[in-house]
Design a protein around this motif. Structure first.
Motif, mmCIF file in Angstrom:
data_model
loop_
_atom_site.group_PDB
_atom_site.id
_atom_site.type_symbol
_atom_site.label_atom_id
_atom_site.label_comp_id
_atom_site.label_asym_id
_atom_site.label_seq_id
_atom_site.Cartn_x
_atom_site.Cartn_y
_atom_site.Cartn_z
ATOM 1 N N UNK A 47 0.814 -1.214 0.000
ATOM 2 C CA UNK A 47 0.000 0.000 0.000
ATOM 3 C C UNK A 47 0.852 1.269 0.000
ATOM 4 N N UNK A 48 2.109 1.122 0.472
ATOM 5 C CA UNK A 48 3.011 2.277 0.467
ATOM 6 C C UNK A 48 3.802 2.381 -0.836
ATOM 7 N N UNK A 49 3.481 1.480 -1.797
ATOM 8 C CA UNK A 49 4.096 1.568 -3.111
ATOM 9 C C UNK A 49 5.247 0.616 -3.364
ATOM 10 N N UNK A 50 5.542 -0.281 -2.441
ATOM 11 C CA UNK A 50 6.636 -1.240 -2.623
ATOM 12 C C UNK A 50 6.163 -2.372 -3.536
ATOM 13 N N UNK A 51 6.984 -2.789 -4.528
ATOM 14 C CA UNK A 51 6.609 -3.900 -5.414
ATOM 15 C C UNK A 51 6.337 -5.179 -4.617
ATOM 16 N N UNK A 52 5.468 -6.076 -5.149
ATOM 17 C CA UNK A 52 5.053 -7.277 -4.396
ATOM 18 C C UNK A 52 6.196 -8.133 -3.859
ATOM 19 N N UNK A 53 7.148 -8.496 -4.719
ATOM 20 C CA UNK A 53 8.237 -9.364 -4.260
ATOM 21 C C UNK A 53 9.091 -8.687 -3.208
ATOM 22 N N UNK A 54 9.394 -7.417 -3.416
ATOM 23 C CA UNK A 54 10.194 -6.672 -2.443
ATOM 24 C C UNK A 54 9.415 -6.499 -1.135
ATOM 25 N N UNK A 55 8.091 -6.343 -1.241
ATOM 26 C CA UNK A 55 7.264 -6.216 -0.040
ATOM 27 C C UNK A 55 7.334 -7.493 0.798
ATOM 28 N N UNK A 56 7.302 -8.635 0.129
ATOM 29 C CA UNK A 56 7.424 -9.902 0.848
ATOM 30 C C UNK A 56 8.793 -10.045 1.487
#
Length: 224
Positions: A47-56
């Motif tokens: 939600x803060x704009x981080x890409x999915x893989x990097x968010x994980x």
């Protein structure tokens, strides 16, 4: 978020699951709670704009590595295993002491000659072993209760001491119980055809199997 997208999270949880040892239900609850927490963190990063893989990846790093998490999680599983072992030992010891004499009542040999002194000593030893088991199981439940309220190093040592004591008493109970049963059959051949004795032997065998599994489960949690 779809489950198929949670590759990094799922891999982290699989690694944790492979290295944890303990009661299946408690282990599953720990992993489910961890997954929910990880996915909440992933969602917040996305939600803060981080890409999915990097968010994980960030969520997993923030959550902690297996080396960081395993000691506390394994300790919790060990407490759960001790609780299960103590409850089973308490139930079997209580029922055994209350109903043990029922297998003899009304038997044709019960009014016969007095058994040898060695037999009586062994029989009394079995009673004392199960009484000790009853008391130690109660102590185990008290240690588990105290550990849940305020974990301390001394309680961890007490957990191991109680678990080791219950495991040792189980081995001793099985050895002396089987010896007493065999001696009884040798003294009174009719015991092998006495229905209460047969039913009692089957129930005791099932109880020994259940207790052995519980003791093995506890041992695995503290030697992992």
């Amino acid at each position: 978020m779809q489950r198929g997208e949670d590759v990094v999270v799922d891999e982290h949880l699989r690694e944790l699951a492979a290295r944890l040892q303990g009661p299946a239900r408690l282990k599953s609850d720990l992993l489910t709670e961890a997954r929910h927490g990880l996915l909440d963190a992933v969602e917040a990063y996305r939600e803060s704009g981080v890409p999915p893989t990097e968010a994980q990846r960030r969520a997993v790093v923030e959550f902690g590595s297996p080396a960081q998490l395993l000691p506390s999680w394994q300790a919790e599983l060990a407490v759960g295993a001790l609780r299960g072992l103590s409850l089973r030992m308490l139930a079997v010891a209580g029922l055994g002491m209350a109903a043990g004499d029922l297998t003899w009542r009304g038997a044709s040999w019960s009014d016969g000659p007095r058994p040898p002194a060695g037999y009586l000593l062994l029989s009394n030893s079995v009673d004392w072993i199960w009484l000790s088991t009853l008391l130690l199981s109660t102590a185990g439940l008290l240690v588990v209760w105290a550990s849940a309220r305020a974990p301390r190093p001394g309680l961890a040592l007490a957990q191991r001491a109680v678990g080791a004591g219950l495991t040792g008493l189980l081995a001793l109970a099985m050895l002396t119980g089987c010896a007493l049963f065999s001696w009884s059959l040798n003294l009174w051949e009719a015991a092998l055809r006495w229905p209460p004795m047969i039913v009692g032997a089957v129930l005791v065998g099932g109880a020994y199997f259940s207790l052995t599994r519980a003791a093995r489960g506890w041992l695995l949690t503290v030697t992992r």
